[in-house]
Write a protein that holds these residues in place. Structure first.
Motif, PDB file in Angstrom:
ATOM      1  N   GLU A 165       0.812  -1.216   0.000  1.00 25.53           N
ATOM      2  CA  GLU A 165       0.000   0.000   0.000  1.00 25.53           C
ATOM      3  C   GLU A 165       0.848   1.269   0.000  1.00 25.53           C
ATOM      4  O   GLU A 165       0.352   2.343  -0.287  1.00 25.53           O
ATOM      5  CB  GLU A 165      -0.968   0.021   1.181  1.00 25.53           C
ATOM      6  CG  GLU A 165      -0.311   0.170   2.536  1.00 25.53           C
ATOM      7  CD  GLU A 165       0.126  -1.151   3.155  1.00 25.53           C
ATOM      8  OE1 GLU A 165       0.721  -1.098   4.234  1.00 25.53           O
ATOM      9  OE2 GLU A 165      -0.107  -2.211   2.558  1.00 25.53           O
ATOM     10  N   SER A 166       2.137   1.140   0.299  1.00 19.82           N
ATOM     11  CA  SER A 166       2.986   2.331   0.336  1.00 19.82           C
ATOM     12  C   SER A 166       3.797   2.525  -0.941  1.00 19.82           C
ATOM     13  O   SER A 166       4.459   3.546  -1.092  1.00 19.82           O
ATOM     14  CB  SER A 166       3.934   2.274   1.536  1.00 19.82           C
ATOM     15  OG  SER A 166       4.856   1.227   1.378  1.00 19.82           O
ATOM     16  N   LEU A 167       3.738   1.567  -1.865  1.00 19.91           N
ATOM     17  CA  LEU A 167       4.505   1.702  -3.104  1.00 19.91           C
ATOM     18  C   LEU A 167       3.853   2.706  -4.038  1.00 19.91           C
ATOM     19  O   LEU A 167       2.627   2.785  -4.140  1.00 19.91           O
ATOM     20  CB  LEU A 167       4.636   0.350  -3.800  1.00 19.91           C
ATOM     21  CG  LEU A 167       5.468  -0.708  -3.080  1.00 19.91           C
ATOM     22  CD1 LEU A 167       5.512  -1.988  -3.901  1.00 19.91           C
ATOM     23  CD2 LEU A 167       6.871  -0.210  -2.834  1.00 19.91           C
ATOM     24  N   LEU A 168       4.685   3.451  -4.728  1.00 23.29           N
ATOM     25  CA  LEU A 168       4.205   4.452  -5.680  1.00 23.29           C
ATOM     26  C   LEU A 168       5.026   4.299  -6.958  1.00 23.29           C
ATOM     27  O   LEU A 168       6.241   4.507  -6.937  1.00 23.29           O
ATOM     28  CB  LEU A 168       4.380   5.858  -5.092  1.00 23.29           C
ATOM     29  CG  LEU A 168       3.809   7.020  -5.869  1.00 23.29           C
ATOM     30  CD1 LEU A 168       2.287   6.983  -5.808  1.00 23.29           C
ATOM     31  CD2 LEU A 168       4.305   8.324  -5.299  1.00 23.29           C
ATOM     32  N   ARG A 169       4.402   3.917  -8.016  1.00 30.17           N
ATOM     33  CA  ARG A 169       5.089   3.766  -9.301  1.00 30.17           C
ATOM     34  C   ARG A 169       5.321   5.150  -9.902  1.00 30.17           C
ATOM     35  O   ARG A 169       4.400   5.962  -9.997  1.00 30.17           O
ATOM     36  CB  ARG A 169       4.268   2.922 -10.267  1.00 30.17           C
ATOM     37  CG  ARG A 169       3.811   1.609  -9.701  1.00 30.17           C
ATOM     38  CD  ARG A 169       4.952   0.639  -9.629  1.00 30.17           C
ATOM     39  NE  ARG A 169       4.478  -0.640  -9.122  1.00 30.17           N
ATOM     40  CZ  ARG A 169       5.094  -1.332  -8.203  1.00 30.17           C
ATOM     41  NH1 ARG A 169       6.201  -0.893  -7.684  1.00 30.17           N
ATOM     42  NH2 ARG A 169       4.611  -2.477  -7.787  1.00 30.17           N
ATOM     43  N   LEU A 170       6.539   5.424 -10.323  1.00 30.11           N
ATOM     44  CA  LEU A 170       6.873   6.760 -10.838  1.00 30.11           C
ATOM     45  C   LEU A 170       6.549   6.936 -12.319  1.00 30.11           C
ATOM     46  O   LEU A 170       6.495   8.063 -12.795  1.00 30.11           O
ATOM     47  CB  LEU A 170       8.364   7.046 -10.605  1.00 30.11           C
ATOM     48  CG  LEU A 170       8.768   7.345  -9.182  1.00 30.11           C
ATOM     49  CD1 LEU A 170      10.267   7.588  -9.105  1.00 30.11           C
ATOM     50  CD2 LEU A 170       8.027   8.541  -8.654  1.00 30.11           C
ATOM     51  N   GLY A 171       6.353   5.857 -13.040  1.00 32.61           N
ATOM     52  CA  GLY A 171       6.131   5.946 -14.485  1.00 32.61           C
ATOM     53  C   GLY A 171       5.027   6.906 -14.896  1.00 32.61           C
ATOM     54  O   GLY A 171       5.246   7.795 -15.734  1.00 32.61           O
ATOM     55  N   PRO A 172       3.815   6.780 -14.347  1.00 31.80           N
ATOM     56  CA  PRO A 172       2.747   7.709 -14.741  1.00 31.80           C
ATOM     57  C   PRO A 172       3.058   9.165 -14.399  1.00 31.80           C
ATOM     58  O   PRO A 172       2.677  10.075 -15.145  1.00 31.80           O
ATOM     59  CB  PRO A 172       1.539   7.213 -13.942  1.00 31.80           C
ATOM     60  CG  PRO A 172       1.837   5.810 -13.601  1.00 31.80           C
ATOM     61  CD  PRO A 172       3.321   5.714 -13.485  1.00 31.80           C
ATOM     62  N   TYR A 173       3.765   9.384 -13.307  1.00 31.45           N
ATOM     63  CA  TYR A 173       4.082  10.753 -12.907  1.00 31.45           C
ATOM     64  C   TYR A 173       5.188  11.340 -13.780  1.00 31.45           C
ATOM     65  O   TYR A 173       5.178  12.540 -14.072  1.00 31.45           O
ATOM     66  CB  TYR A 173       4.449  10.796 -11.427  1.00 31.45           C
ATOM     67  CG  TYR A 173       3.333  10.227 -10.590  1.00 31.45           C
ATOM     68  CD1 TYR A 173       2.140  10.914 -10.438  1.00 31.45           C
ATOM     69  CD2 TYR A 173       3.455   8.973 -10.009  1.00 31.45           C
ATOM     70  CE1 TYR A 173       1.097  10.382  -9.705  1.00 31.45           C
ATOM     71  CE2 TYR A 173       2.417   8.427  -9.274  1.00 31.45           C
ATOM     72  CZ  TYR A 173       1.243   9.143  -9.126  1.00 31.45           C
ATOM     73  OH  TYR A 173       0.209   8.611  -8.411  1.00 31.45           O
ATOM     74  N   LEU A 174       6.132  10.510 -14.206  1.00 31.36           N
ATOM     75  CA  LEU A 174       7.137  10.977 -15.165  1.00 31.36           C
ATOM     76  C   LEU A 174       6.488  11.306 -16.500  1.00 31.36           C
ATOM     77  O   LEU A 174       6.865  12.267 -17.167  1.00 31.36           O
ATOM     78  CB  LEU A 174       8.231   9.926 -15.341  1.00 31.36           C
ATOM     79  CG  LEU A 174       9.136   9.711 -14.130  1.00 31.36           C
ATOM     80  CD1 LEU A 174      10.070   8.532 -14.375  1.00 31.36           C
ATOM     81  CD2 LEU A 174       9.925  10.955 -13.806  1.00 31.36           C
ATOM     82  N   PHE A 175       5.485  10.511 -16.879  1.00 30.72           N
ATOM     83  CA  PHE A 175       4.740  10.815 -18.111  1.00 30.72           C
ATOM     84  C   PHE A 175       4.002  12.137 -17.974  1.00 30.72           C
ATOM     85  O   PHE A 175       3.984  12.945 -18.908  1.00 30.72           O
ATOM     86  CB  PHE A 175       3.769   9.685 -18.441  1.00 30.72           C
ATOM     87  CG  PHE A 175       2.926   9.958 -19.648  1.00 30.72           C
ATOM     88  CD1 PHE A 175       3.492   9.977 -20.910  1.00 30.72           C
ATOM     89  CD2 PHE A 175       1.575  10.215 -19.523  1.00 30.72           C
ATOM     90  CE1 PHE A 175       2.726  10.244 -22.027  1.00 30.72           C
ATOM     91  CE2 PHE A 175       0.797  10.484 -20.630  1.00 30.72           C
ATOM     92  CZ  PHE A 175       1.375  10.496 -21.889  1.00 30.72           C
ATOM     93  N   ALA A 176       3.399  12.380 -16.808  1.00 31.14           N
ATOM     94  CA  ALA A 176       2.722  13.658 -16.583  1.00 31.14           C
ATOM     95  C   ALA A 176       3.723  14.812 -16.635  1.00 31.14           C
ATOM     96  O   ALA A 176       3.431  15.874 -17.187  1.00 31.14           O
ATOM     97  CB  ALA A 176       1.995  13.645 -15.241  1.00 31.14           C
ATOM     98  N   GLY A 177       4.912  14.591 -16.082  1.00 30.65           N
ATOM     99  CA  GLY A 177       5.960  15.607 -16.163  1.00 30.65           C
ATOM    100  C   GLY A 177       6.380  15.872 -17.595  1.00 30.65           C
ATOM    101  O   GLY A 177       6.625  17.014 -17.988  1.00 30.65           O
ATOM    102  N   TYR A 178       6.435  14.812 -18.412  1.00 27.51           N
ATOM    103  CA  TYR A 178       6.776  14.975 -19.832  1.00 27.51           C
ATOM    104  C   TYR A 178       5.675  15.739 -20.566  1.00 27.51           C
ATOM    105  O   TYR A 178       5.971  16.597 -21.401  1.00 27.51           O
ATOM    106  CB  TYR A 178       7.014  13.609 -20.471  1.00 27.51           C
ATOM    107  CG  TYR A 178       7.336  13.681 -21.940  1.00 27.51           C
ATOM    108  CD1 TYR A 178       8.525  14.243 -22.368  1.00 27.51           C
ATOM    109  CD2 TYR A 178       6.446  13.214 -22.893  1.00 27.51           C
ATOM    110  CE1 TYR A 178       8.831  14.332 -23.719  1.00 27.51           C
ATOM    111  CE2 TYR A 178       6.746  13.283 -24.243  1.00 27.51           C
ATOM    112  CZ  TYR A 178       7.941  13.843 -24.646  1.00 27.51           C
ATOM    113  OH  TYR A 178       8.228  13.934 -25.976  1.00 27.51           O
TER     114      TYR A 178
END
Length: 127
Positions: free
Chosen positions: A107-120
């Motif tokens: 429950e504490s894991l956060l995948r960075l992929g979608p957020y890096l895509f949002a940053g892009y």
């Protein structure tokens, strides 16, 4: 023509490896996954150092906002701040990198992929 291709491939590899090397200590502490680091390396490899770091920075801001929202919603803000402080103190006292506690809590894991895509995406909008 061939030498230009070698220069482009070489500079991509150099930026990729450099980014992975910068973020490798975070992987050793288990605060960032290896896939997230490789994705950041690819972003920096393709966009260049400054644009890549801007995309990574924007993605990290989005991830921090999402993590903050999740912690507030779960009511675990102070617990997690205490855990982070304890991790920093223990790492300083031992004088070496240690594993971040709670790494295996799903429950504490956060995948960075979608957020890096949002940053892009934001990077493309401000260009």
């Amino acid at each position: 023509m061939v030498t230009l291709a070698f220069i482009k491939v070489g500079s991509f590899i150099l930026r990729f490896v450099g980014t992975c090397a910068v973020f490798y200590p975070f992987f050793l502490c288990r605060t960032i996954g290896a896939g997230d680091i490789k994705l950041m390396g690819v972003v920096t490899g393709f966009l260049g150092v400054w644009d890549g770091m801007l995309v990574i920075g924007l993605g990290m801001v989005f991830a921090a906002a999402a993590a903050s929202y999740r912690m507030i919603k779960q009511g675990t803000v102070w617990f997690r701040l205490e855990r982070a402080a304890r991790f920093a103190v223990e790492t300083g006292m031992k004088g070496r990198l240690t594993e971040y506690p709670g790494y295996f809590e799903k429950e504490s894991l956060l995948r960075l992929g979608p957020y890096l895509f949002a940053g892009y995406c934001l990077f493309l909008l401000i260009q």
